[in-house]
Design an enzyme around this catalytic site. Structure first.
Site, short mmCIF file in Angstrom:
data_model
loop_
_atom_site.label_atom_id
_atom_site.label_comp_id
_atom_site.label_asym_id
_atom_site.label_seq_id
_atom_site.Cartn_x
_atom_site.Cartn_y
_atom_site.Cartn_z
N GLY A 116 -3.50 0.17 3.80
CA GLY A 116 -3.79 1.00 5.24
C GLY A 116 -2.59 1.40 6.16
O GLY A 116 -2.85 1.97 7.14
N CYS A 117 -1.71 1.28 5.47
CA CYS A 117 -0.36 1.69 6.35
C CYS A 117 0.14 3.02 5.76
O CYS A 117 0.56 2.86 4.54
CB CYS A 117 0.72 0.55 6.37
SG CYS A 117 2.24 1.12 7.20
N VAL A 118 0.00 3.92 6.55
CA VAL A 118 0.44 5.27 6.09
C VAL A 118 1.74 5.84 6.09
O VAL A 118 2.37 5.42 7.06
CB VAL A 118 -0.65 6.40 6.57
CG1 VAL A 118 -0.26 7.78 5.71
CG2 VAL A 118 -2.20 6.21 6.49
#
Lengths: 98, 111, 121
Positions: B109-111
């Protein structure tokens, strides 16, 4: 709630599972799931039973494409693409079963 | 794919510098990656990095920042369980920098 | 974020044979990061995702089953298992690697009705 099924009930368990848990609402059969809406299939009895608690609809273009538009189980309603959109819009939520 | 050289041994990383094989990780590699991030490793930094390794070992994911912050607070006390503390240690974000130094993949979820 | 919605992820596929279980888990983690009310339902072969003692070394695939235990830390505390599916597979609550709420088929269906968003995997 609207339940959408798109797999043939004769080779996939999605419709079975949906009918097992759903107590109310509407079921829309699309793509290969339209076979569940036809007379004379092994599922006819089960579908008729389901219609006591759920409203069953089928996407007519998919049924026509498969040559079965003249074999709809009595009481199953047909919708076109516009009707499909209306169903999604008029229900509080929907689940597309895989 | 890229590689980094640390004390004569080479390690594979992705294009952003995250270690490919987390089993290869060691303190020298961590120090090397930290230098590249301009992070000067202190005991407080190691505490977070080691915690992340333990977390990954137990759950097989790198935690989201919010989850990490809460877990650090639970383990090491409220004065460390806040984002101010973690961002002071890792200015570009505990997820981005601390995970990289710990040899973990980027948090989901961390781009 | 003020607009919190109820999300339910319905998991119906066994792990490893297809990518659905892992993909669902990743979307669950991402959704949780947005502070939504997230719950998971396991029915049909999806119940197998929670079986204790998975060892994936031999198939050279990542064992993602420990991640279900991390969900509590993501404030996802509602994991529902359909009783009929669990029993049909010869499993009981003690076989599962995380605390769950076991519900009958009707109750699972009612919960689905109450959601804002239902995602099926």
């Amino acid at each position: 709630m609207l339940h959408i099924i798109n797999k043939s009930p004769l080779s996939n368990g999605a419709l079975d599972s949906c009918l097992r848990v759903a107590e109310s609402g509407e079921i829309l059969l699309i793509e290969d799931a339209v076979y569940a809406a036809t007379k004379g299939s092994a599922l006819e009895g089960k579908m008729k039973e389901a219609m006591d608690k759920l409203k069953v609809l089928v996407l007519l273009p998919d049924l026509e494409a498969r040559g079965l538009a003249d074999r709809i189980i009595e009481g199953v309603a047909t919708v076109d693409y516009g009707g499909f959109v209306d169903l999604v819009a008029s229900n509080k939520n929907c689940q597309s079963w895989l | 794919m890229a590689t980094i050289e640390v004390s004569g041994k080479s390690y594979e990383t992705d294009e952003e510098g995250y270690l490919i094989n987390l089993a290869e990780w060691n303190k020298d590699v961590a120090d090397y990656i930290a230098k590249g991030e301009n992070v000067n490793m202190t005991d407080n930094h190691w505490e977070v990095v080691n915690f992340l390794r333990e977390y990954y070992d137990e759950y097989q994911i790198a935690p989201a920042v919010r989850v990490l912050t809460k877990a650090i607070g639970k383990r090491f006390g409220a004065e460390k369980g806040n984002s101010q503390y973690l961002y002071d240690l890792f200015p570009y974000g505990p997820a981005k920098q601390a995970c990289k130094i710990a040899g973990l993949p980027k948090p989901t979820g961390c781009v | 974020m003020s607009d919190i919605k109820k999300f339910m992820f319905v998991n119906r596929k066994a792990p490893y044979g297809t990518i659905y279980a892992l993909e669902s888990l990743e979307v669950v983690l991402i959704t949780a990061a947005f502070d939504q009310e997230v719950s998971l339902a396991f029915m049909d072969d999806g119940v197998y995702q929670l079986k204790k003692g998975q060892q994936t070394k031999g198939i050279e695939t990542k064992n993602f089953s420990p991640t279900y235990r991390a969900l509590e830390g993501y404030d996802i505390e509602k994991l529902y298992v359909e009783k009929e599916s669990m029993e049909a597979r010869g499993l009981s609550e003690g076989d599962l690697l995380v605390d769950v709420t076991v519900l009958g088929k009707k109750e699972i269906g009612e919960l689905m009705d109450q959601q804002d968003v239902v995602l099926s995997f």
